[in-house]
Write an enzyme that holds these catalytic residues in place. Structure first.
Site, PDB file in Angstrom:
ATOM      1  N   THR A  43       0.825  -1.207   0.000  1.00  0.00           N
ATOM      2  CA  THR A  43       0.000   0.000   0.000  1.00  0.00           C
ATOM      3  C   THR A  43       0.857   1.253   0.000  1.00  0.00           C
ATOM      4  OG1 THR A  43      -1.738  -1.150   1.207  1.00  0.00           O
ATOM      5  CG2 THR A  43      -1.790   1.250   1.266  1.00  0.00           C
ATOM      6  N   CYS A  44       1.848   1.311   0.861  1.00  0.00           N
ATOM      7  CA  CYS A  44       2.586   2.561   1.051  1.00  0.00           C
ATOM      8  C   CYS A  44       3.263   3.023  -0.231  1.00  0.00           C
ATOM      9  CB  CYS A  44       3.620   2.396   2.158  1.00  0.00           C
ATOM     10  SG  CYS A  44       4.530   3.905   2.471  1.00  0.00           S
ATOM     11  N   CYS A  49       1.192   6.086   0.914  1.00  0.00           N
ATOM     12  CA  CYS A  49       2.062   7.185   1.374  1.00  0.00           C
ATOM     13  C   CYS A  49       2.857   7.864   0.266  1.00  0.00           C
ATOM     14  CB  CYS A  49       3.081   6.689   2.396  1.00  0.00           C
ATOM     15  SG  CYS A  49       2.615   5.265   3.357  1.00  0.00           S
ATOM     16  N   LYS A  52       0.788   9.423  -2.683  1.00  0.00           N
ATOM     17  CA  LYS A  52      -0.009  10.490  -2.041  1.00  0.00           C
ATOM     18  C   LYS A  52       0.845  11.717  -1.778  1.00  0.00           C
ATOM     19  CE  LYS A  52       0.331  10.976   1.958  1.00  0.00           C
ATOM     20  NZ  LYS A  52      -0.258  10.158   2.997  1.00  0.00           N
ATOM     21  N   TYR A 100      12.631  -2.541  -4.388  1.00  0.00           N
ATOM     22  CA  TYR A 100      12.148  -3.545  -3.425  1.00  0.00           C
ATOM     23  C   TYR A 100      12.488  -4.952  -3.906  1.00  0.00           C
ATOM     24  CZ  TYR A 100       9.605  -0.861   0.066  1.00  0.00           C
ATOM     25  OH  TYR A 100       9.286  -0.052   1.124  1.00  0.00           O
ATOM     26  N   GLY A 176     -13.944  11.525   7.192  1.00  0.00           N
ATOM     27  CA  GLY A 176     -13.269  12.592   7.927  1.00  0.00           C
ATOM     28  C   GLY A 176     -11.942  12.148   8.504  1.00  0.00           C
ATOM     29  N   TYR A 178      -7.821  10.290   7.925  1.00  0.00           N
ATOM     30  CA  TYR A 178      -6.559  10.630   7.244  1.00  0.00           C
ATOM     31  C   TYR A 178      -6.751  10.795   5.736  1.00  0.00           C
ATOM     32  CZ  TYR A 178      -3.310   9.027  11.003  1.00  0.00           C
ATOM     33  OH  TYR A 178      -2.585   8.860  12.147  1.00  0.00           O
ATOM     34  N   GLU A 182      -6.597  14.222   3.421  1.00  0.00           N
ATOM     35  CA  GLU A 182      -5.442  14.338   2.522  1.00  0.00           C
ATOM     36  C   GLU A 182      -5.908  14.533   1.081  1.00  0.00           C
ATOM     37  OE1 GLU A 182      -2.991  10.895   3.381  1.00  0.00           O
ATOM     38  OE2 GLU A 182      -2.009  11.929   5.052  1.00  0.00           O
ATOM     39  N   ARG A 199     -19.787  12.317   8.488  1.00  0.00           N
ATOM     40  CA  ARG A 199     -20.976  12.001   9.293  1.00  0.00           C
ATOM     41  C   ARG A 199     -20.929  12.570  10.704  1.00  0.00           C
ATOM     42  NH1 ARG A 199     -20.172   5.454  10.297  1.00  0.00           N
ATOM     43  NH2 ARG A 199     -18.204   5.582  11.408  1.00  0.00           N
ATOM     44  N   HIS A 436      16.167  30.059  15.582  1.00  0.00           N
ATOM     45  CA  HIS A 436      15.435  31.252  15.195  1.00  0.00           C
ATOM     46  C   HIS A 436      15.823  31.720  13.799  1.00  0.00           C
ATOM     47  CE1 HIS A 436      13.013  34.735  16.072  1.00  0.00           C
ATOM     48  NE2 HIS A 436      13.976  35.514  15.617  1.00  0.00           N
ATOM     49  N   GLU A 441      10.714  26.513  16.950  1.00  0.00           N
ATOM     50  CA  GLU A 441      11.224  27.051  18.220  1.00  0.00           C
ATOM     51  C   GLU A 441      10.098  27.303  19.227  1.00  0.00           C
ATOM     52  OE1 GLU A 441      12.922  31.060  18.155  1.00  0.00           O
ATOM     53  OE2 GLU A 441      11.913  31.408  16.249  1.00  0.00           O
TER      54      GLU A 441
HETATM   55  P1  NDP Z   1     -10.003   6.299   9.012  1.00  0.00           P
HETATM   56  O1  NDP Z   1     -10.455   5.201   9.848  1.00  0.00           O
HETATM   57  O2  NDP Z   1      -8.917   7.201   9.475  1.00  0.00           O
HETATM   58  O3  NDP Z   1     -11.225   7.213   8.597  1.00  0.00           O
HETATM   59  C1  NDP Z   1     -12.409   6.675   8.091  1.00  0.00           C
HETATM   60  C2  NDP Z   1     -13.439   7.788   8.028  1.00  0.00           C
HETATM   61  O4  NDP Z   1     -14.612   7.308   7.378  1.00  0.00           O
HETATM   62  C3  NDP Z   1     -13.847   8.287   9.394  1.00  0.00           C
HETATM   63  O5  NDP Z   1     -14.034   9.682   9.301  1.00  0.00           O
HETATM   64  C4  NDP Z   1     -15.156   7.551   9.626  1.00  0.00           C
HETATM   65  O6  NDP Z   1     -16.053   8.256  10.452  1.00  0.00           O
HETATM   66  C5  NDP Z   1     -15.723   7.481   8.236  1.00  0.00           C
HETATM   67  N1  NDP Z   1     -16.623   6.344   8.057  1.00  0.00           N
HETATM   68  C6  NDP Z   1     -16.376   5.053   8.382  1.00  0.00           C
HETATM   69  N2  NDP Z   1     -17.431   4.283   8.058  1.00  0.00           N
HETATM   70  C7  NDP Z   1     -18.353   5.098   7.514  1.00  0.00           C
HETATM   71  C8  NDP Z   1     -19.667   4.897   7.007  1.00  0.00           C
HETATM   72  N3  NDP Z   1     -20.202   3.692   6.979  1.00  0.00           N
HETATM   73  N4  NDP Z   1     -20.340   5.961   6.559  1.00  0.00           N
HETATM   74  C9  NDP Z   1     -19.787   7.191   6.585  1.00  0.00           C
HETATM   75  N5  NDP Z   1     -18.561   7.449   7.051  1.00  0.00           N
HETATM   76  C10 NDP Z   1     -17.849   6.420   7.517  1.00  0.00           C
HETATM   77  O7  NDP Z   1      -9.629   5.586   7.649  1.00  0.00           O
HETATM   78  P2  NDP Z   1      -8.837   6.043   6.397  1.00  0.00           P
HETATM   79  O8  NDP Z   1      -9.415   5.212   5.324  1.00  0.00           O
HETATM   80  O9  NDP Z   1      -8.793   7.509   6.238  1.00  0.00           O
HETATM   81  O10 NDP Z   1      -7.361   5.547   6.743  1.00  0.00           O
HETATM   82  C11 NDP Z   1      -7.129   4.237   7.248  1.00  0.00           C
HETATM   83  C12 NDP Z   1      -5.871   4.204   8.057  1.00  0.00           C
HETATM   84  O11 NDP Z   1      -4.753   4.267   7.194  1.00  0.00           O
HETATM   85  C13 NDP Z   1      -5.703   5.373   9.006  1.00  0.00           C
HETATM   86  O12 NDP Z   1      -6.370   5.187  10.225  1.00  0.00           O
HETATM   87  C14 NDP Z   1      -4.201   5.425   9.170  1.00  0.00           C
HETATM   88  O13 NDP Z   1      -3.836   4.530  10.184  1.00  0.00           O
HETATM   89  C15 NDP Z   1      -3.695   4.953   7.827  1.00  0.00           C
HETATM   90  N6  NDP Z   1      -3.281   6.104   7.008  1.00  0.00           N
HETATM   91  C16 NDP Z   1      -2.214   6.843   7.415  1.00  0.00           C
HETATM   92  C17 NDP Z   1      -1.804   7.936   6.691  1.00  0.00           C
HETATM   93  C18 NDP Z   1      -0.654   8.733   7.152  1.00  0.00           C
HETATM   94  O14 NDP Z   1       0.107   8.260   7.984  1.00  0.00           O
HETATM   95  N7  NDP Z   1      -0.491   9.973   6.681  1.00  0.00           N
HETATM   96  C19 NDP Z   1      -2.475   8.335   5.453  1.00  0.00           C
HETATM   97  C20 NDP Z   1      -3.590   7.499   5.123  1.00  0.00           C
HETATM   98  C21 NDP Z   1      -3.964   6.429   5.872  1.00  0.00           C
HETATM   99  P3  NDP Z   1     -15.973   8.208  12.059  1.00  0.00           P
HETATM  100  O15 NDP Z   1     -14.861   9.107  12.444  1.00  0.00           O
HETATM  101  O16 NDP Z   1     -17.295   8.731  12.479  1.00  0.00           O
HETATM  102  O17 NDP Z   1     -15.753   6.796  12.429  1.00  0.00           O
END
Ligand code: NDP
Length: 459
Positions: A43-44, A49, A52, A100, A176, A178, A182, A199, A436, A441
């Site tokens: 994935t990364c 990552c 992205k 890799y 809402g 990560y 992004e 939501r 600075h 800082e």
């Molecule tokens: P997340 O779990 O971070 O976010 C999922 C979002 O979708 C939440 O806002 C959640 O809402 C919402 N959601 C889940 N189910 C539903 C539904 N049935 N209907 C409507 N909304 C829903 O997952 P991501 O897919 O963004 O990322 C997965 C993981 O990957 C991350 O947790 C992180 O660990 C990793 N990641 C890391 C990154 C980085 O290091 N920069 C970048 C991308 C991914 P609610 O909050 O209400 O549950």
């Protein structure tokens, strides 16, 4: 090693965790094979990552060109070519994938391309071949999931976002977390009209409340139409685009709708039941602190275990696995105080506890917070604030959390993460001389705690 085995170790999955474990185990003299059904890098490297962040750099140039005017520059004729960016990004991903593969080969790991399935606790079927190994490591990662609801076959996930033929004019991002913030930032930065639909009451659930509020404000300032407490009830095709029926009754027409609503472990069709490997409710492989599954010779690391879905965590779990099984120095990975970043615009980065978690863990805490306009934006004129926050356990004066929203937050928090991991007190932060003029800082010059009680922490 037990006789009759083709390998000492078979690793299933060639992502960051699997490749690291395979290479390091082979380096100890173990006979190692790895199976990957798609592309090395996981994935990364392939659809996370790395691409992205490349898209994120690209998106930032719009602001950079605008900001340049404040410093005497005139930038004329700037145009953005999505197809060129995607082609160059793909070339870079191909290069990394090649690295890799070469690393595996140089380490003496035998690679198999194909889907792997466990037949029992020691035998693995890869394509039409069957191999036996003393130890099996599962590192198959995860995949994006779509929410339940009608019409999501019209939507895309982050996987497809990396391969769109052209930059969509109107994009809706659902979620809402990560990935949602992004990509909302990426599409917005590139000039698309972006609606982010979430939501809950505030994006980035689980992050510190001040981080969530600050970032949400910045996203809106940058032109993202952020709709909270809103669901997408239904999608329907509309010309070349999609029509979204929202829970508040509104209908939204967009060219692309992307679900960023979470990820699931890749445990389907892996033969886990045949091998007697226990999985949890989301399909995640259950492991102990040493990444050992319910079978004593089968281990699992990375996203498939649904602990912390972060590449550097999978890599550290891989190293701990190799120390435990092949170096005779058993150790578990410490999952506390893992720094993390969200590559939104502006970026977010954080290490340690949120204010709410710290209050629950320690009771009395001191909060230091600073919100300011970065020096760069005095001349650029951009309305973008930086927010930095330290959380200190009052009794011991240990810094237990650091949070930042703003330019270069991930680059800054990485160093703060070392201090927090080392157990630094606020006095040590204070005794550290600032560099600075930087934003960083501020982390060593915040002297006055904010008046208590601070506003209610989020759930
Ligand atoms: P997340 O779990 O971070 O976010 C999922 C979002 O979708 C939440 O806002 C959640 O809402 C919402 N959601 C889940 N189910 C539903 C539904 N049935 N209907 C409507 N909304 C829903 O997952 P991501 O897919 O963004 O990322 C997965 C993981 O990957 C991350 O947790 C992180 O660990 C990793 N990641 C890391 C990154 C980085 O290091 N920069 C970048 C991308 C991914 P609610 O909050 O209400 O549950």
């Amino acid at each position: 090693m037990a006789s009759g085995n083709d390998f000492d170790l078979i690793v299933v999955g060639g992502g960051s965790g699997g490749v690291r474990a395979a290479r390091m185990a082979a380096g100890t003299g173990a006979r190692v094979a790895i199976a990957e059904e798609y592309r090395y890098g996981g994935t990364c490297v392939i659809r996370g990552c790395v691409p992205k962040k490349l898209l994120s750099y690209a998106a930032h140039f719009r602001e950079d060109f605008e900001d340049a005017a404040g410093f005497g520059w005139t930038v004329e004729g700037a145009r953005f070519d999505w197809a060129r960016l995607i082609a160059d990004k793909d070339k870079e991903i191909d290069r990394l994938e090649g690295i890799y593969e070469r690393l595996l080969k140089d380490a003496g790991v035998t690679s198999y391309r194909g889907h792997a399935r466990l037949l029992d606790t020691h035998r693995v079927e890869i394509g039409d071949q069957v191999f036996r190994a003393e130890t099996i490591l599962i590192a198959t990662g995860g995949h994006p999931i779509f929410p339940p609801g009608h019409g999501w076959d019209l939507g895309i996930s982050s996987n497809e976002a990396f391969h769109l033929k052209s930059l969509p004019g109107r994009v809706a991002v659902y979620g809402g977390g990560y990935i949602a913030v992004e990509f909302a930032s990426i599409f917005n930065g590139m000039g698309a009209e972006v609606t982010q639909i979430y939501r809950g009451p505030q994006i980035l659930r689980g992050f510190d409340d001040d981080v969530r509020d600050t970032l949400a404000g910045e996203l809106v300032t940058k032109g993202i139409d952020l709709r909270v407490e809103t669901m997408i009830d239904r999608l329907e095709k509309h010309g070349d685009g999609v029509r979204l029926h929202l829970s508040d009754g509104e209908i939204l027409e967009v060219d692309v709708v992307m679900a960023a609503t979470g990820r699931r472990p890749n445990t389907e069709n892996l033969g886990l039941a045949a091998a007697g490997v226990a999985v949890g409710e989301k399909g995640e492989i259950k492991v102990d602190a040493y990444s050992r599954t319910s079978q004593k010779n089968i281990y699992a690391i990375g996203d498939v275990t649904d602990r912390l879905a972060l590449t550097p965590v999978a890599i550290q779990e891989a190293m701990a696995f190799v120390d435990t099984v092949y170096r005779g120095t058993p150790r578990s990975m410490d999952h506390s105080d893992v720094p993390t970043a969200v590559f939104s615009m502006p970026t977010v980065s954080t290490v340690g506890l949120t204010e709410l978690q710290a209050r629950q863990a320690y009771g009395d805490v001191d909060i230091y917070r600073s919100t300011f306009r970065p020096l760069k934006h005095t001349l650029s004129g951009r309305d973008e604030k930086t927010m930095m926050k330290l959380i200190v356990d009052r009794a011991t004066q240990k810094v237990v959390g650091a949070h930042m929203v703003g330019l270069d937050a991930p680059e800054i928090i990485q160093g703060v993460g070392i201090a927090i991991k080392a157990g630094a007190t606020k006095q040590i932060f204070d005794a550290t001389v600032g560099i600075h003029p930087t934003a960083a800082e501020e982390f060593v010059t915040m002297r006055e705690p904010v008046a208590q009680p601070v506003k209610k922490a989020a759930e």
